[in-house]
Design a protein around this motif. Structure first.
Motif, PDB file in Angstrom:
ATOM      1  N   ASP A 192       0.968  -1.103  -0.004  1.00 42.47           N
ATOM      2  CA  ASP A 192       0.015   0.047  -0.140  1.00 42.47           C
ATOM      3  C   ASP A 192       0.832   1.296   0.035  1.00 42.47           C
ATOM      4  OD1 ASP A 192      -2.388  -1.582   0.070  1.00 42.47           O
ATOM      5  OD2 ASP A 192      -2.593  -1.428   1.990  1.00 42.47           O
ATOM      6  N   GLU A 193       1.996   1.114   0.597  1.00 46.87           N
ATOM      7  CA  GLU A 193       3.030   2.386   0.698  1.00 46.87           C
ATOM      8  C   GLU A 193       3.652   2.683  -0.625  1.00 46.87           C
ATOM      9  OE1 GLU A 193       2.859  -0.189   2.972  1.00 46.87           O
ATOM     10  OE2 GLU A 193       1.813   0.584   4.249  1.00 46.87           O
ATOM     11  N   THR A 194       3.734   1.669  -1.716  1.00 48.56           N
ATOM     12  CA  THR A 194       4.371   1.788  -2.861  1.00 48.56           C
ATOM     13  C   THR A 194       4.257   3.048  -3.576  1.00 48.56           C
ATOM     14  OG1 THR A 194       4.609  -0.611  -2.830  1.00 48.56           O
ATOM     15  CG2 THR A 194       5.032   0.823  -4.899  1.00 48.56           C
TER      16      THR A 194
END
Length: 71
Positions: free
Chosen positions: A50-52
């Motif tokens: 999700d942080e990509t």
């Protein structure tokens, strides 16, 4: 989906939408659909955290007030 199932899907969708589609064109459309599905499967198989890439936030502009109508 295999080739026969994809072709049957294309033919059924064309009939439902009342699109004239001869056998040769239906086969080409089915081929493009299978290629697109294969590309999408490869993209979906690629794992991303999700942080990509953060999701862009949608903030709509405030709705302008309607002018008062005379009575």
């Amino acid at each position: 989906m295999n080739g026969a199932a994809t072709l049957a899907y294309v033919q059924a969708a064309a009939a439902l939408l009342e699109l004239p589609l001869d056998a040769e064109r239906a086969a080409r459309v089915a081929g493009h659909l299978e290629r697109t599905a294969a590309l999408a499967a490869r993209l979906q198989a690629f794992a991303l955290d999700d942080e990509t890439e953060p999701v862009a936030l949608y903030c709509p502009a405030p709705f302008p007030s309607a002018p008062a109508t005379p009575r």
